[in-house]
Design a protein around this motif. Structure first.
Motif, PDB file in Angstrom:
ATOM      1  N   ARG A 161       0.823  -1.218   0.000  1.00  0.00           N
ATOM      2  CA  ARG A 161       0.000   0.000   0.000  1.00  0.00           C
ATOM      3  C   ARG A 161       0.859   1.270   0.000  1.00  0.00           C
ATOM      4  O   ARG A 161       0.555   2.229  -0.709  1.00  0.00           O
ATOM      5  CB  ARG A 161      -0.908   0.013   1.237  1.00  0.00           C
ATOM      6  CG  ARG A 161      -2.018  -1.019   1.149  1.00  0.00           C
ATOM      7  CD  ARG A 161      -2.847  -1.004   2.414  1.00  0.00           C
ATOM      8  NE  ARG A 161      -3.977  -1.912   2.301  1.00  0.00           N
ATOM      9  CZ  ARG A 161      -4.869  -2.102   3.271  1.00  0.00           C
ATOM     10  NH1 ARG A 161      -4.755  -1.441   4.416  1.00  0.00           N
ATOM     11  NH2 ARG A 161      -5.878  -2.932   3.091  1.00  0.00           N
ATOM     12  N   ILE A 162       1.917   1.245   0.778  1.00  0.00           N
ATOM     13  CA  ILE A 162       2.776   2.439   0.857  1.00  0.00           C
ATOM     14  C   ILE A 162       3.375   2.752  -0.511  1.00  0.00           C
ATOM     15  O   ILE A 162       3.428   3.904  -0.938  1.00  0.00           O
ATOM     16  CB  ILE A 162       3.880   2.238   1.915  1.00  0.00           C
ATOM     17  CG1 ILE A 162       3.257   2.199   3.313  1.00  0.00           C
ATOM     18  CG2 ILE A 162       4.918   3.338   1.826  1.00  0.00           C
ATOM     19  CD1 ILE A 162       4.202   1.716   4.402  1.00  0.00           C
ATOM     20  N   LEU A 163       3.804   1.698  -1.217  1.00  0.00           N
ATOM     21  CA  LEU A 163       4.440   1.917  -2.521  1.00  0.00           C
ATOM     22  C   LEU A 163       3.487   2.578  -3.517  1.00  0.00           C
ATOM     23  O   LEU A 163       3.918   3.242  -4.457  1.00  0.00           O
ATOM     24  CB  LEU A 163       4.963   0.590  -3.092  1.00  0.00           C
ATOM     25  CG  LEU A 163       6.069  -0.111  -2.286  1.00  0.00           C
ATOM     26  CD1 LEU A 163       6.523  -1.372  -3.002  1.00  0.00           C
ATOM     27  CD2 LEU A 163       7.258   0.807  -2.054  1.00  0.00           C
ATOM     28  N   GLN A 164       2.175   2.416  -3.300  1.00  0.00           N
ATOM     29  CA  GLN A 164       1.210   3.036  -4.222  1.00  0.00           C
ATOM     30  C   GLN A 164       1.223   4.570  -4.130  1.00  0.00           C
ATOM     31  O   GLN A 164       0.671   5.251  -4.984  1.00  0.00           O
ATOM     32  CB  GLN A 164      -0.223   2.558  -3.917  1.00  0.00           C
ATOM     33  CG  GLN A 164      -0.472   1.087  -4.214  1.00  0.00           C
ATOM     34  CD  GLN A 164      -1.861   0.625  -3.764  1.00  0.00           C
ATOM     35  OE1 GLN A 164      -2.630   1.387  -3.183  1.00  0.00           O
ATOM     36  NE2 GLN A 164      -2.173  -0.635  -4.028  1.00  0.00           N
ATOM     37  N   HIS A 165       1.819   5.125  -3.073  1.00  0.00           N
ATOM     38  CA  HIS A 165       1.748   6.574  -2.857  1.00  0.00           C
ATOM     39  C   HIS A 165       2.966   7.343  -3.378  1.00  0.00           C
ATOM     40  O   HIS A 165       3.058   8.554  -3.199  1.00  0.00           O
ATOM     41  CB  HIS A 165       1.588   6.870  -1.368  1.00  0.00           C
ATOM     42  CG  HIS A 165       0.227   6.529  -0.827  1.00  0.00           C
ATOM     43  ND1 HIS A 165      -0.894   7.279  -1.106  1.00  0.00           N
ATOM     44  CD2 HIS A 165      -0.198   5.533  -0.024  1.00  0.00           C
ATOM     45  CE1 HIS A 165      -1.945   6.762  -0.479  1.00  0.00           C
ATOM     46  NE2 HIS A 165      -1.550   5.695   0.178  1.00  0.00           N
ATOM     47  N   SER A 166       3.925   6.675  -3.983  1.00  0.00           N
ATOM     48  CA  SER A 166       5.126   7.370  -4.449  1.00  0.00           C
ATOM     49  C   SER A 166       5.838   6.481  -5.469  1.00  0.00           C
ATOM     50  O   SER A 166       5.754   5.260  -5.376  1.00  0.00           O
ATOM     51  CB  SER A 166       6.049   7.634  -3.253  1.00  0.00           C
ATOM     52  OG  SER A 166       7.257   8.227  -3.669  1.00  0.00           O
ATOM     53  N   PRO A 167       6.557   7.053  -6.447  1.00  0.00           N
ATOM     54  CA  PRO A 167       6.749   8.478  -6.700  1.00  0.00           C
ATOM     55  C   PRO A 167       5.575   9.069  -7.483  1.00  0.00           C
ATOM     56  O   PRO A 167       4.738   8.330  -7.995  1.00  0.00           O
ATOM     57  CB  PRO A 167       8.013   8.494  -7.557  1.00  0.00           C
ATOM     58  CG  PRO A 167       7.965   7.206  -8.313  1.00  0.00           C
ATOM     59  CD  PRO A 167       7.320   6.206  -7.394  1.00  0.00           C
ATOM     60  N   VAL A 168       5.561  10.388  -7.569  1.00  0.00           N
ATOM     61  CA  VAL A 168       4.550  11.067  -8.377  1.00  0.00           C
ATOM     62  C   VAL A 168       4.982  11.001  -9.833  1.00  0.00           C
ATOM     63  O   VAL A 168       6.092  11.405 -10.172  1.00  0.00           O
ATOM     64  CB  VAL A 168       4.418  12.538  -7.956  1.00  0.00           C
ATOM     65  CG1 VAL A 168       3.375  13.247  -8.809  1.00  0.00           C
ATOM     66  CG2 VAL A 168       4.047  12.642  -6.483  1.00  0.00           C
ATOM     67  N   PRO A 169       4.129  10.471 -10.724  1.00  0.00           N
ATOM     68  CA  PRO A 169       4.503  10.441 -12.147  1.00  0.00           C
ATOM     69  C   PRO A 169       4.369  11.826 -12.759  1.00  0.00           C
ATOM     70  O   PRO A 169       3.900  12.763 -12.115  1.00  0.00           O
ATOM     71  CB  PRO A 169       3.468   9.491 -12.750  1.00  0.00           C
ATOM     72  CG  PRO A 169       2.273   9.609 -11.868  1.00  0.00           C
ATOM     73  CD  PRO A 169       2.793   9.938 -10.475  1.00  0.00           C
ATOM     74  N   GLU A 170       4.797  11.971 -14.017  1.00  0.00           N
ATOM     75  CA  GLU A 170       4.531  13.191 -14.779  1.00  0.00           C
ATOM     76  C   GLU A 170       3.021  13.408 -14.819  1.00  0.00           C
ATOM     77  O   GLU A 170       2.267  12.443 -14.899  1.00  0.00           O
ATOM     78  CB  GLU A 170       4.979  12.985 -16.233  1.00  0.00           C
ATOM     79  CG  GLU A 170       6.451  13.087 -16.457  1.00  0.00           C
ATOM     80  CD  GLU A 170       6.891  14.534 -16.527  1.00  0.00           C
ATOM     81  OE1 GLU A 170       6.465  15.228 -17.462  1.00  0.00           O
ATOM     82  OE2 GLU A 170       7.649  14.952 -15.639  1.00  0.00           O
ATOM     83  N   PRO A 171       2.571  14.662 -14.805  1.00  0.00           N
ATOM     84  CA  PRO A 171       1.128  14.856 -14.985  1.00  0.00           C
ATOM     85  C   PRO A 171       0.704  14.340 -16.361  1.00  0.00           C
ATOM     86  O   PRO A 171       1.501  14.396 -17.305  1.00  0.00           O
ATOM     87  CB  PRO A 171       0.945  16.374 -14.888  1.00  0.00           C
ATOM     88  CG  PRO A 171       2.283  16.983 -14.831  1.00  0.00           C
ATOM     89  CD  PRO A 171       3.304  15.918 -14.643  1.00  0.00           C
ATOM     90  N   PRO A 172      -0.505  13.825 -16.481  1.00  0.00           N
ATOM     91  CA  PRO A 172      -0.945  13.320 -17.790  1.00  0.00           C
ATOM     92  C   PRO A 172      -1.069  14.469 -18.797  1.00  0.00           C
ATOM     93  O   PRO A 172      -1.329  15.602 -18.412  1.00  0.00           O
ATOM     94  CB  PRO A 172      -2.329  12.731 -17.489  1.00  0.00           C
ATOM     95  CG  PRO A 172      -2.779  13.390 -16.222  1.00  0.00           C
ATOM     96  CD  PRO A 172      -1.539  13.731 -15.453  1.00  0.00           C
ATOM     97  N   ASP A 173      -0.850  14.162 -20.072  1.00  0.00           N
ATOM     98  CA  ASP A 173      -1.080  15.172 -21.116  1.00  0.00           C
ATOM     99  C   ASP A 173      -2.564  15.491 -21.170  1.00  0.00           C
ATOM    100  O   ASP A 173      -3.379  14.676 -20.790  1.00  0.00           O
ATOM    101  CB  ASP A 173      -0.683  14.617 -22.496  1.00  0.00           C
ATOM    102  CG  ASP A 173       0.808  14.410 -22.591  1.00  0.00           C
ATOM    103  OD1 ASP A 173       1.513  14.712 -21.614  1.00  0.00           O
ATOM    104  OD2 ASP A 173       1.249  13.921 -23.650  1.00  0.00           O
ATOM    105  N   ASP A 174      -2.864  16.664 -21.698  1.00  0.00           N
ATOM    106  CA  ASP A 174      -4.266  17.031 -21.884  1.00  0.00           C
ATOM    107  C   ASP A 174      -4.549  17.168 -23.372  1.00  0.00           C
ATOM    108  O   ASP A 174      -4.256  18.197 -23.977  1.00  0.00           O
ATOM    109  CB  ASP A 174      -4.557  18.351 -21.164  1.00  0.00           C
ATOM    110  CG  ASP A 174      -5.983  18.802 -21.380  1.00  0.00           C
ATOM    111  OD1 ASP A 174      -6.749  18.069 -22.053  1.00  0.00           O
ATOM    112  OD2 ASP A 174      -6.337  19.887 -20.884  1.00  0.00           O
TER     113      ASP A 174
END
Ligand SMILES: [Cu+2]
Lengths: 435, 130
Positions: free
Chosen positions: A29-42
């Motif tokens: 569960r902890i691993l699901q919280h990091s790292p933050v990926p690049e924001p998705p393209d719009d």
């Protein structure tokens, strides 16, 4: 438990220092919280990743010249030094607002914008403040005229979006004209379309700038890196209290049910029954109204100004079904940098993190609505120590702010700071101290 | 790996008397239809869109007509999904489902409603998403 207490006390190891052991489930569960990926393209914004558009957007963001009194800019309520918020419960621009300002850090990750998600793209969000009487109280006709008349804006605009036809004719483009007014309806369709097109493009430029507002590298992320690599040294980035708080967050306290993923939000909407700021039952329909708005607005992802009107985003906006359960629900805020964004909740009801946690702990004065409402929260009955641990963990989600170069006005053509004025206070980008 | 897929296949044969490449098999609650499904990604992620492939059989044969609808809920939380999924029939007894999103971790139920000859038959799958 008692035995353990005796042993640790005998050994002189304070509760404080005892290492926290995470089970395999907890680790996963902890691993699901990091790292933050690049924001998705719009894909609905063709200039999403265009650096020249972002420069123009940055200039617009910090420019107070689009408001009726020339004093309110986006940064008035989204101040860079306080994590792009305003630090007060209810934002006030040209008039009194209804809700608390939202932080713009990592904003491009969102699926929906505003507390009620009434915008489904970052660019369409940026159009709202201009004509809102509580914010700029301006008009899109004046906005576009200024882009045309200001040589720097005009050059920057034309180099990104192409020709900018003249707005000089005040008969065709009456000053102060907002959409939806009789003056607006009296304009020709082609002229309205021209104004909307330029207004939308500028908003797409603002979105390109906002995409750069990232803040993702916290002690928590170093801890997770350590956990992933089996590096105990890195794991000391969180002390024992913070680690115990993390354990509660992903476990017994149930926070990850809604504050999930690397941004600590599900990007969706819940009614958690926060007592209203004005007392009495809630008046703000929240997501219920937001769904209506986003599905009917011609500036949403399915509209003619979208660069992908038949894409997934448009389809998903169309496939939400509004129901009673949406009444009074609000977007789950990201908890990254949460220590910087007080006060909290959609009306800024809670002044500090301690108050937030006491609410979750007791659910005192919770506003329970009808039987359609989802039922997730239960009083947690945590001890004072556990509450302190949870708060310590939340505080560990703090990252350095984005680079100085994003913190103040720029020349829209170059993205460089404008020449220093003869007098007047220094801009935040020039000031030396950071919080 | 080989043994796992063999086991799945064997289970499929037992249950439906037929084979399918999809990794979950269940029956409608009235035991009249067999529903097989798999998700992509698998297992179903927390708060990330996923797709489903679904097959429906009666007496081991893919359904020649009939309709499928798919829904899901967190019964303990009193809510469902936030989007209506997009369901496309890809052939006899086969469907492709998009825009599925389990926005919260925890206990979900996935519902397959098979409408055939004027009657709707439900198959439901309990799922722990974490
Ligand atoms: Cu739920």
């Amino acid at each position: 438990m008692l035995l353990l207490w005796c042993i640790t006390t005998l050994l002189g190891v304070a509760e404080e220092e005892r290492p926290v052991v995470f089970t395999p489930t907890e680790q996963r569960r902890i691993l699901q919280h990091s790292p933050v990926p690049e924001p998705p393209d719009d894909p609905t914004n063709a200039w999403d990743l265009d650096p020249d558009a972002a420069n123009l957007g940055q200039a617009l963001f910090y420019d107070a010249g689009f408001s009726r009194n020339g004093q309110i800019s986006c940064a008035s309520c989204h101040g860079p030094m306080i994590a792009w918020t305003d630090g007060i419960p209810i934002s006030t621009g040209m008039g009194p607002g209804k809700r608390h300002s939202q932080s713009l850090l990592n904003v491009a990750h969102n699926r929906w914008f505003f507390w009620d998600g009434r915008a489904d793209t970052l660019w369409s969000q940026a159009m709202h403040p201009v004509e809102d009487p509580a914010e700029f109280d301006g008009s899109r006709v004046d906005y576009v005229r200024r882009i045309h008349e200001d040589p720097a804006y005009r050059e920057a605009y034309e180099s990104v979006f192409g020709d900018l036809p003249s707005m000089a004719d005040t008969e065709r483009f009456p000053p102060g004209t907002r959409s939806g007014t009789p003056e607006w309806t009296a304009m020709t369709e082609a002229d309205r379309d021209h104004v909307d097109r330029v207004f939308v493009n500028c908003s797409k430029a603002i979105a390109a700038f906002e995409r750069e507002l990232r803040s993702v590298d916290s002690p928590f992320d170093r801890f997770v890196e350590g956990l992933r690599e089996g590096d105990r040294e890195k794991m000391t980035a969180l002390n024992s209290s913070e680690q115990r708080g993390l354990q509660l967050f992903i476990g017994d306290a149930g926070c990850r049910q809604c504050h999930s993923g690397p941004l600590f939000t599900d990007f969706e909407f819940h009614n958690i029954g926060i007592p209203t700021g004005h007392g009495g039952p809630p008046r703000d329909p929240g997501r219920f109204g937001g769904i209506e708005f986003v599905q009917s607005s011609s500036f949403s992802s399915h509209g003619e100004h979208s660069d992908e009107p038949n894409g997934r985003k448009a389809r998903r906006t169309g496939s939400i079904v509004q129901g009673q359960e949406h009444w009074g629900s609000f977007k789950t805020p990201s908890l990254r940098n949460v220590a910087r964004t007080a006060p909290y909740m959609h009306q800024g009801q809670f002044e500090d993190l301690g108050t937030v946690l006491r609410f979750y702990n007791t659910l005192e004065d919770m506003q329970v609505q009808d039987h359609h409402q989802e039922s997730v929260l239960q009083p947690l009955d945590l001890t004072e120590q556990q509450l302190a641990d949870l708060e310590a963990f939340l505080r560990s989600l703090d990252s350095p702010l984005p680079p100085r170069s994003l913190m103040g006005p720029v020349d829209p053509r170059t993205g460089l700071p404008p020449p220093r004025p003869e007098t007047g206070p220094p801009t935040p980008s020039e000031s030396e101290n950071q919080p | 790996m080989i043994t796992k897929s063999a086991a799945i296949l064997a289970a499929a044969m037992l249950l439906g008397g037929c084979s399918t490449s999809l990794d979950h098999q269940l029956q409608t609650n009235d035991r009249n239809y067999e529903v097989s499904w798999s998700s992509d990604p698998s297992p179903i992620p927390v708060n990330d869109f996923f797709t489903l492939e679904v097959e429906v059989r009666r007496d081991g044969e893919l359904l020649t007509d009939g309709e499928l609808s798919v829904d899901a809920a967190m019964p303990h939380h009193n809510h469902g999904m936030n989007h209506v999924p997009l369901i496309e029939r890809t052939g006899p007894g086969r469907w492709h489902v998009e825009d599925m999103l389990f926005h919260m971790p925890g206990y979900w139920e996935l519902y397959f409603d098979v409408r055939d000859r004027g009657v709707t038959h439900r198959a439901q799958e309990p799922l722990e998403v974490d």
